[in-house]
Scaffold this motif. Structure first.
Motif, mmCIF file in Angstrom:
data_model
loop_
_atom_site.group_PDB
_atom_site.id
_atom_site.type_symbol
_atom_site.label_atom_id
_atom_site.label_comp_id
_atom_site.label_asym_id
_atom_site.label_seq_id
_atom_site.Cartn_x
_atom_site.Cartn_y
_atom_site.Cartn_z
ATOM 1 N N VAL A 112 -36.301 15.747 -38.408
ATOM 2 C CA VAL A 112 -35.414 15.864 -39.569
ATOM 3 C C VAL A 112 -34.258 14.895 -39.368
ATOM 4 C CG1 VAL A 112 -33.941 17.390 -40.909
ATOM 5 C CG2 VAL A 112 -36.052 18.271 -39.912
ATOM 6 N N THR A 113 -33.933 14.134 -40.403
ATOM 7 C CA THR A 113 -32.860 13.155 -40.280
ATOM 8 C C THR A 113 -31.706 13.475 -41.214
ATOM 9 O OG1 THR A 113 -32.313 10.782 -40.360
ATOM 10 C CG2 THR A 113 -33.877 11.577 -41.982
ATOM 11 N N ASN A 114 -30.503 13.246 -40.729
ATOM 12 C CA ASN A 114 -29.252 13.301 -41.479
ATOM 13 C C ASN A 114 -28.829 14.683 -41.916
ATOM 14 O OD1 ASN A 114 -27.613 13.037 -44.250
ATOM 15 N ND2 ASN A 114 -27.160 11.282 -42.959
ATOM 16 N N SER A 115 -29.687 15.420 -42.623
ATOM 17 C CA SER A 115 -29.326 16.736 -43.152
ATOM 18 C C SER A 115 -30.352 17.762 -42.682
ATOM 19 C CB SER A 115 -29.285 16.688 -44.682
ATOM 20 O OG SER A 115 -28.891 17.928 -45.224
ATOM 21 N N GLN A 116 -29.905 18.773 -41.977
ATOM 22 C CA GLN A 116 -30.795 19.740 -41.324
ATOM 23 C C GLN A 116 -31.546 20.611 -42.337
ATOM 24 O OE1 GLN A 116 -32.823 20.529 -39.006
ATOM 25 N NE2 GLN A 116 -31.368 20.848 -37.314
ATOM 26 N N ILE A 117 -32.740 21.066 -41.941
ATOM 27 C CA ILE A 117 -33.459 22.040 -42.760
ATOM 28 C C ILE A 117 -32.957 23.440 -42.424
ATOM 29 C CG2 ILE A 117 -35.502 20.592 -42.952
ATOM 30 C CD1 ILE A 117 -36.921 22.472 -40.981
ATOM 31 N N ALA A 118 -33.405 24.426 -43.186
ATOM 32 C CA ALA A 118 -32.996 25.810 -42.942
ATOM 33 C C ALA A 118 -33.502 26.276 -41.581
ATOM 34 C CB ALA A 118 -33.544 26.714 -44.047
ATOM 35 N N GLU A 119 -32.796 27.223 -41.005
ATOM 36 C CA GLU A 119 -33.124 27.700 -39.661
ATOM 37 C C GLU A 119 -34.547 28.244 -39.575
ATOM 38 O OE1 GLU A 119 -31.181 30.680 -36.273
ATOM 39 O OE2 GLU A 119 -30.107 30.260 -38.142
ATOM 40 N N ALA A 120 -35.085 28.746 -40.682
ATOM 41 C CA ALA A 120 -36.451 29.266 -40.690
ATOM 42 C C ALA A 120 -37.476 28.206 -40.311
ATOM 43 C CB ALA A 120 -36.789 29.830 -42.070
ATOM 44 N N GLY A 121 -37.095 26.930 -40.424
ATOM 45 C CA GLY A 121 -38.018 25.850 -40.099
ATOM 46 C C GLY A 121 -37.854 25.257 -38.719
ATOM 47 N N PHE A 122 -36.897 25.773 -37.939
ATOM 48 C CA PHE A 122 -36.599 25.165 -36.642
ATOM 49 C C PHE A 122 -37.804 25.151 -35.704
ATOM 50 C CE2 PHE A 122 -31.661 25.699 -36.478
ATOM 51 C CZ PHE A 122 -31.564 24.899 -37.606
ATOM 52 N N ASP A 123 -38.642 26.164 -35.783
ATOM 53 C CA ASP A 123 -39.807 26.234 -34.887
ATOM 54 C C ASP A 123 -40.848 25.168 -35.215
ATOM 55 O OD1 ASP A 123 -38.746 28.374 -33.524
ATOM 56 O OD2 ASP A 123 -39.914 29.888 -34.597
ATOM 57 N N PHE A 124 -40.716 24.515 -36.354
ATOM 58 C CA PHE A 124 -41.747 23.580 -36.798
ATOM 59 C C PHE A 124 -41.311 22.119 -36.688
ATOM 60 C CE2 PHE A 124 -41.965 27.397 -39.672
ATOM 61 C CZ PHE A 124 -42.913 28.063 -38.912
ATOM 62 N N ILE A 125 -40.127 21.864 -36.134
ATOM 63 C CA ILE A 125 -39.654 20.485 -36.001
ATOM 64 C C ILE A 125 -39.484 20.126 -34.530
ATOM 65 C CG2 ILE A 125 -38.527 20.543 -38.247
ATOM 66 C CD1 ILE A 125 -35.836 20.725 -36.826
ATOM 67 N N ALA A 126 -39.633 18.827 -34.255
ATOM 68 C CA ALA A 126 -39.478 18.338 -32.883
ATOM 69 C C ALA A 126 -38.018 18.077 -32.552
ATOM 70 C CB ALA A 126 -40.296 17.062 -32.699
ATOM 71 N N SER A 127 -37.244 17.626 -33.549
ATOM 72 C CA SER A 127 -35.851 17.274 -33.291
ATOM 73 C C SER A 127 -35.117 17.070 -34.612
ATOM 74 C CB SER A 127 -35.771 15.990 -32.455
ATOM 75 O OG SER A 127 -34.433 15.651 -32.136
ATOM 76 N N PHE A 128 -33.815 17.229 -34.568
ATOM 77 C CA PHE A 128 -32.936 16.815 -35.659
ATOM 78 C C PHE A 128 -32.161 15.607 -35.178
ATOM 79 C CE2 PHE A 128 -28.574 16.671 -37.297
ATOM 80 C CZ PHE A 128 -28.836 16.444 -38.641
ATOM 81 N N SER A 129 -32.153 14.539 -35.964
ATOM 82 C CA SER A 129 -31.418 13.325 -35.634
ATOM 83 C C SER A 129 -30.391 13.065 -36.727
ATOM 84 C CB SER A 129 -32.391 12.137 -35.548
ATOM 85 O OG SER A 129 -31.686 10.914 -35.518
ATOM 86 N N GLY A 130 -29.135 13.046 -36.351
ATOM 87 C CA GLY A 130 -28.120 12.795 -37.368
ATOM 88 C C GLY A 130 -26.739 13.224 -36.933
ATOM 89 N N PRO A 131 -25.834 13.369 -37.879
ATOM 90 C CA PRO A 131 -24.466 13.779 -37.572
ATOM 91 C C PRO A 131 -24.356 15.294 -37.441
ATOM 92 C CG PRO A 131 -24.677 13.408 -39.912
ATOM 93 C CD PRO A 131 -26.013 13.058 -39.316
ATOM 94 N N ASP A 132 -23.334 15.734 -36.748
ATOM 95 C CA ASP A 132 -23.006 17.158 -36.680
ATOM 96 C C ASP A 132 -22.077 17.461 -37.851
ATOM 97 O OD1 ASP A 132 -22.043 19.694 -36.158
ATOM 98 O OD2 ASP A 132 -21.764 19.360 -34.013
#
Length: 311
Positions: A112-132
């Motif tokens: 996921v880049t730049n804008s995070q997805i909902a927490e319900a999807g965290f188990d399905f992503i490898a990483s978030f890349s972007g700003p805090d």
């Protein structure tokens, strides 16, 4: 520290890649809405340039045009193509979770880049890349507290409703304001949808409705300068303007003494970090789950330390 981590990540990918198979790594990206602002336009250009400069990468670059259904369709198409990794800049952090799950089930890692997805999807992503974005909102609150000497009335122009970046920047600002200067009151919040013209209309309404505003917080400088233009037209040059992503127009307004501060964020670094993160994941490298890059505060006092944004 974070910049060093990113440099190390890119370097390690290059070393591993030298020994990798000749087949290019196919990385698909579906973006939010390239035409909505110059940040996203610059991001896409930088992403394409970085991919074209890397002989190990073959990129499939798509744009959802702000349409959730279109982005879901693009994700499904990339899954059907069997790309090695997918980068998604979500149009809506909640709505894309099911299709991100589909990619995960197909064995395709998602960054996921730049804008995070909902927490319900965290188990399905490898990483978030972007700003805090929470931290960016907090930084904006700290600057607002300083500018108003811990007391005053402010209005808030948020980004696109339902968009994670907008939600997080608003939350970071509101939480930090309540903690650090509770005598600074947010009298109203309205969305500006990342659009300068809409933000200007929102600010015109605020100025009609309230005659005792001291400050304006906008989710980015594109909207912030729209609000500034409305205030200037109304003769309100006494307001404090603070944003959460520094655009060239915000930087210029700081130089004129019209804009108090913002948060410095590079779309070029954002794009390069997303591509490097996705490539590292495919190559089996360890990457942080939250792979943030630096976004420091920028004000009239320290703007000389920063180059004018290219967007």
């Amino acid at each position: 520290m974070k910049r060093a981590l990113i440099t190390s990540l890119v370097g390690s990918v290059a070393l591993v890649g030298a020994a990798a198979a000749q087949e290019p790594i196919r990385i698909g990206i579906t973006q939010n809405n390239v035409g909505v602002d110059s940040y996203q336009t610059t991001y896409e250009k930088a992403f394409i340039e970085a991919a074209e400069a890397d002989p190990q990468v073959e990129a499939v670059v798509l744009d959802a045009g702000g349409d959730v259904a279109r982005q879901i369709g693009q994700m499904q198409d990339l899954i059907q193509q069997g790309v090695d990794a997918i980068i998604i800049w979500p149009t809506n952090g909640q709505a894309v979770v099911p299709v991100v799950r589909q990619a995960h089930q197909a064995g395709i890692p998602v960054v996921v880049t730049n804008s995070q997805i909902a927490e319900a999807g965290f188990d399905f992503i490898a990483s978030f890349s972007g700003p805090d974005n929470i931290t960016q909102g907090r930084y904006a609150a700290e600057m607002m507290c300083d500018a108003l000497d811990d007391a005053g009335r402010v209005v808030q122009i948020a980004g696109q409703p339902g968009y994670t970046t907008a939600i997080e920047r608003q939350k970071g600002f509101e939480d930090a304001l309540a903690e650090q200067c509770p005598d600074v009151e947010i009298v109203e919040t309205q969305p500006g949808d990342w659009n300068r013209e809409k933000a200007q209309r929102v600010m015109e309404n605020f100025l009609t409705k309230y005659d005792d505003i001291d400050g304006v917080y906008s989710g980015d400088d594109n909207m912030g300068v729209g609000a500034l233009n409305a205030a200037k037209a109304a003769g309100r040059d006494d307001l404090v303007f603070i944003g959460a992503t520094n655009f060239a127009v915000g930087y210029e307004a700081m130089g004129r003494g019209e804009y108090w501060g913002s948060v410095y964020q590079s779309p070029v670094e954002d794009a390069r970090n997303a591509l490097a993160t996705a490539k590292a994941v495919v190559m089996g490298e360890e990457v942080p789950f939250l792979n943030y890059f630096d976004t420091p505060k920028i004000t009239q006092d320290n703007m000389g330390e920063f180059d004018k944004p290219v967007f």
